[in-house]
Design a protein around this motif. Sequence first.
Motif, PDB file in Angstrom:
ATOM      1  N   PRO A   1       8.605 -35.120   7.947  1.00  0.00           N
ATOM      2  CA  PRO A   1       8.527 -33.682   8.262  1.00  0.00           C
ATOM      3  C   PRO A   1       8.359 -33.414   9.757  1.00  0.00           C
ATOM      4  CG  PRO A   1       7.274 -34.132   6.280  1.00  0.00           C
ATOM      5  CD  PRO A   1       7.730 -35.472   6.811  1.00  0.00           C
ATOM      6  N   GLU A   2       7.470 -34.148  10.416  1.00  0.00           N
ATOM      7  CA  GLU A   2       7.243 -33.879  11.837  1.00  0.00           C
ATOM      8  C   GLU A   2       8.486 -34.106  12.687  1.00  0.00           C
ATOM      9  OE1 GLU A   2       4.462 -37.308  11.452  1.00  0.00           O
ATOM     10  OE2 GLU A   2       4.789 -37.469  13.605  1.00  0.00           O
TER      11      GLU A   2
ATOM     12  N   VAL B   1      11.511 -33.232  11.852  1.00  0.00           N
ATOM     13  CA  VAL B   1      12.498 -32.148  11.691  1.00  0.00           C
ATOM     14  C   VAL B   1      11.961 -30.799  12.147  1.00  0.00           C
ATOM     15  CG1 VAL B   1      13.773 -33.337   9.878  1.00  0.00           C
ATOM     16  CG2 VAL B   1      11.946 -31.755   9.244  1.00  0.00           C
ATOM     17  N   VAL B   2      10.764 -30.804  12.718  1.00  0.00           N
ATOM     18  CA  VAL B   2      10.228 -29.545  13.250  1.00  0.00           C
ATOM     19  C   VAL B   2      11.207 -28.944  14.257  1.00  0.00           C
ATOM     20  CG1 VAL B   2       8.443 -28.665  14.809  1.00  0.00           C
ATOM     21  CG2 VAL B   2       7.784 -29.956  12.774  1.00  0.00           C
TER      22      VAL B   2
ATOM     23  N   SER C   1      13.612 -33.707   4.907  1.00  0.00           N
ATOM     24  CA  SER C   1      12.614 -34.700   5.313  1.00  0.00           C
ATOM     25  C   SER C   1      11.862 -35.180   4.083  1.00  0.00           C
ATOM     26  CB  SER C   1      11.641 -34.099   6.326  1.00  0.00           C
ATOM     27  OG  SER C   1      10.898 -33.053   5.735  1.00  0.00           O
TER      28      SER C   1
ATOM     29  N   ALA D   1       7.800 -36.845   3.018  1.00  0.00           N
ATOM     30  CA  ALA D   1       6.467 -37.221   3.488  1.00  0.00           C
ATOM     31  C   ALA D   1       6.316 -38.738   3.484  1.00  0.00           C
ATOM     32  CB  ALA D   1       5.401 -36.577   2.604  1.00  0.00           C
TER      33      ALA D   1
ATOM     34  N   ALA E   1      14.947 -26.412   3.213  1.00  0.00           N
ATOM     35  CA  ALA E   1      14.336 -27.678   3.637  1.00  0.00           C
ATOM     36  C   ALA E   1      12.995 -27.486   4.315  1.00  0.00           C
ATOM     37  CB  ALA E   1      15.291 -28.409   4.583  1.00  0.00           C
TER      38      ALA E   1
ATOM     39  N   LYS F   1       4.555 -25.398  12.331  1.00  0.00           N
ATOM     40  CA  LYS F   1       5.199 -26.456  13.137  1.00  0.00           C
ATOM     41  C   LYS F   1       4.162 -27.266  13.904  1.00  0.00           C
ATOM     42  CE  LYS F   1       9.813 -24.579  14.029  1.00  0.00           C
ATOM     43  NZ  LYS F   1      10.729 -24.155  15.113  1.00  0.00           N
TER      44      LYS F   1
ATOM     45  N   GLY G   1       3.002 -30.127  12.275  1.00  0.00           N
ATOM     46  CA  GLY G   1       3.975 -31.186  12.030  1.00  0.00           C
ATOM     47  C   GLY G   1       4.859 -30.952  10.822  1.00  0.00           C
ATOM     48  N   ILE G   2       5.018 -29.689  10.448  1.00  0.00           N
ATOM     49  CA  ILE G   2       5.767 -29.354   9.233  1.00  0.00           C
ATOM     50  C   ILE G   2       6.865 -28.359   9.608  1.00  0.00           C
ATOM     51  CG2 ILE G   2       5.549 -28.249   6.958  1.00  0.00           C
ATOM     52  CD1 ILE G   2       2.596 -29.291   7.013  1.00  0.00           C
ATOM     53  N   PRO G   3       8.092 -28.579   9.140  1.00  0.00           N
ATOM     54  CA  PRO G   3       9.183 -27.693   9.552  1.00  0.00           C
ATOM     55  C   PRO G   3       9.050 -26.301   8.948  1.00  0.00           C
ATOM     56  CG  PRO G   3       9.971 -29.237   7.883  1.00  0.00           C
ATOM     57  CD  PRO G   3       8.568 -29.665   8.248  1.00  0.00           C
ATOM     58  N   ALA G   4       9.409 -25.295   9.714  1.00  0.00           N
ATOM     59  CA  ALA G   4       9.303 -23.905   9.268  1.00  0.00           C
ATOM     60  C   ALA G   4      10.253 -23.046  10.062  1.00  0.00           C
ATOM     61  CB  ALA G   4       7.872 -23.401   9.459  1.00  0.00           C
TER      62      ALA G   4
ATOM     63  N   SER H   1      13.617 -31.622  -0.277  1.00  0.00           N
ATOM     64  CA  SER H   1      12.359 -31.371  -0.981  1.00  0.00           C
ATOM     65  C   SER H   1      11.205 -31.525   0.002  1.00  0.00           C
ATOM     66  CB  SER H   1      12.195 -32.346  -2.145  1.00  0.00           C
ATOM     67  OG  SER H   1      12.099 -33.676  -1.665  1.00  0.00           O
TER      68      SER H   1
ATOM     69  N   ALA I   1       6.829 -32.652  -0.065  1.00  0.00           N
ATOM     70  CA  ALA I   1       5.684 -33.097  -0.865  1.00  0.00           C
ATOM     71  C   ALA I   1       4.667 -31.962  -1.010  1.00  0.00           C
ATOM     72  CB  ALA I   1       5.032 -34.307  -0.210  1.00  0.00           C
TER      73      ALA I   1
ATOM     74  N   THR J   1       2.182 -31.700   1.750  1.00  0.00           N
ATOM     75  CA  THR J   1       2.751 -31.118   2.969  1.00  0.00           C
ATOM     76  C   THR J   1       2.803 -29.599   2.852  1.00  0.00           C
ATOM     77  OG1 THR J   1       4.139 -33.107   3.123  1.00  0.00           O
ATOM     78  CG2 THR J   1       4.725 -31.257   4.536  1.00  0.00           C
TER      79      THR J   1
END
Lengths: 203, 203, 203, 203
Positions: free
Chosen positions: C170-171, C173-174, C181, C183, D74, D125, D128-131, D181, D183, D186
């Motif tokens: 995930p980090e 694709v930020v 992505s 986990a 995503a 973000k 560390g998580i895409p948004a 997907s 997790a 996450t």
Amino acid sequence: MTKILVTGFNPFNHEKINPAIEAVKLLPDEIAGCEIIKLQLPTSYQKSEKKLQAAVEREEPDFVLSVGQAGGRACLTPELVAINYDDCPVADNDGEKREGQAIDPEGPAAYFTQLPVKEMVKAIKAAGIPAEVSTTAGCFVCNHVMYYAQSLRKEHPGMQAGFIHIPFLPEQVVKRPNQPSMALETIVTGLTAAIAAFFPDGD
Amino acid sequence: MTKILVTGFNPFNHEKINPAIEAVKLLPDEIAGCEIIKLQLPTSYQKSEKKLQAAVEREEPDFVLSVGQAGGRACLTPELVAINYDDCPVADNDGEKREGQAIDPEGPAAYFTQLPVKEMVKAIKAAGIPAEVSTTAGCFVCNHVMYYAQSLRKEHPGMQAGFIHIPFLPEQVVKRPNQPSMALETIVTGLTAAIAAFFPDGD
Amino acid sequence: MTKILVTGFNPFNHEKINPAIEAVKLLPDEIAGCEIIKLQLPTSYQKSEKKLQAAVEREEPDFVLSVGQAGGRACLTPELVAINYDDCPVADNDGEKREGQAIDPEGPAAYFTQLPVKEMVKAIKAAGIPAEVSTTAGCFVCNHVMYYAQSLRKEHPGMQAGFIHIPFLPEQVVKRPNQPSMALETIVTGLTAAIAAFFPDGD
Amino acid sequence: MTKILVTGFNPFNHEKINPAIEAVKLLPDEIAGCEIIKLQLPTSYQKSEKKLQAAVEREEPDFVLSVGQAGGRACLTPELVAINYDDCPVADNDGEKREGQAIDPEGPAAYFTQLPVKEMVKAIKAAGIPAEVSTTAGCFVCNHVMYYAQSLRKEHPGMQAGFIHIPFLPEQVVKRPNQPSMALETIVTGLTAAIAAFFPDGD
């Protein structure tokens, strides 16, 4: 004779071509017995307003269909709704960047199109071309023009207006791996079918 | 006169059309001064072999280019390599399903194409059409035919052979949301450019 | 005790992290009664060979599973086959760029893995994690290492070897809009399930 | 103490699980010093309204954040706007299908959220998580609930409300090839960061 004003944007963001105006130029001058009036719009928040307003006042069209490029989409997408919001990290062709502001501080949050988007999708598909209704026209000049055209209906209440997004052309994705595209001829055929669908019974 | 055998598959898996054979049919009869011989192949592990072998023996072509549909791809993809493996949950047009078996138990694990795939990609792009080299032709009849054509080189060592995958046509994605497609005319133009690229200096 | 050598690459191409080595580090020291030996490989055509060879000679593993990142894939993909071909516009971590050359000019065109890729996919899915067999490991250092591990089987014929690609974290694709992505914990669980699947009956 | 009502939908359309309610259940009971009140909503146009209204009247929350699944996306997507339109080929959990009707015939075309969607994206973000901000919540029960929550502000004008869409869980895409997907852990971390971002200075 019913008048349909069809607009297409000029190139923006370092592109040399915009499929929107290219497709509009290739439309026939008459569809379903209606006169097609073609208008190039600058990809500019402010200038697109002025040019559209002038054309609407001059031509008094029965319909306005604006056409814009939606890079990354794989099919033709008639837009359902325009929202009162400009927001894009990319500057318009006048170098103006808008990051989260109302198009019209006094205007409604959104306008629905008067165009029969579901019928347009059916007609495009019947022509063998993929299409689906979109519920977002983004927040750049495309949505802006769609919203602004609606606001002109205060002065031109009989006018119906809407927007359709089209994919990249093949030549535009030569340097964009894995991006879908659509041939100009296919786009033109699809737009023609969409416009003919404004009139359910051919009247 | 240099002879190029170009093959295209017939429809499979409940499709009514296969862009491969449709595109092949529309190729000119001569490209870069070479004779183009067109051949329809059945989407069948066994019958495609027989038909291809017969045509190679009859025509003694200098080149074989097989064309197949790769639904989901957005561009033209010349294939680098064929592997010695049949594996697909979809049955071929004879109802034969293969799930993980060698094409030729005595054959090598893979064959590289003799065709200049990088030059083909450059030539297709120069024609304004997206393309990239692919490193997998899958495990269905496309890869099978590409592998089998290579095995024919034992008897026809001067022959160069290869494969190119093409996207869905627009009409095929009308019922497949978000899938990329390519117009038949665009595909034909791209294939023509790819074939001309067999000859770096036009000879 | 059965020995499984699991390798993971270090970061490359301006990334600060490589999910491959991060996931390998988090694997348990024993899976299905086998010893897991962990090895970091440099993302380098030449150095990865040397380091892998040294580890194989030192450890004499029964299995080698190499793990690499495949940015853009949405699931875990055990690789079926490695091809004798290095080709990537991106330089490796030693600044070496290879554009279309054989890994081993004397070697076969490809090697199939000895690992049970279909069983691995089933086991990963049974753990609630998406997976599918891949038929291309690309043409960069991942495929290179997979091919090279196979070539070591000449000296270590009892050794089984293969490769599995994993998605971005995930980090990662930020800053990469619309990229899938997975986990790290999910990847680790999936790799553990894949390794356990080397032994159909638990022996 | 500031009260935040967080809603999540139950499963729909033959799914056994809905990541929305699963993620909501795992949220801490307090975020940024605010009380988190959790509410499961039925995936039903009519019943979701009743249950949301009852909870708002009972709890008088300062904020409402509704969480819904957007299969195919995503990353986490805070929604900018809800439109006055129900339209989906899939029936809700009461078997009710709506195909192009206003949610509230007397209501405005759309409502913008009061939640700071750009700050939420930044905070997610930073974790560390895409948004990214989304400009369409679709036309099914998600958009319906987002629109309806806004309409409750007539009676509860101090309340701020909004919506965030989340991806499929890994287990949901085991049978959906190539779908992204995320997790559950996450998602929970991302939602927590998004909620903390309601308060720019941590107050």
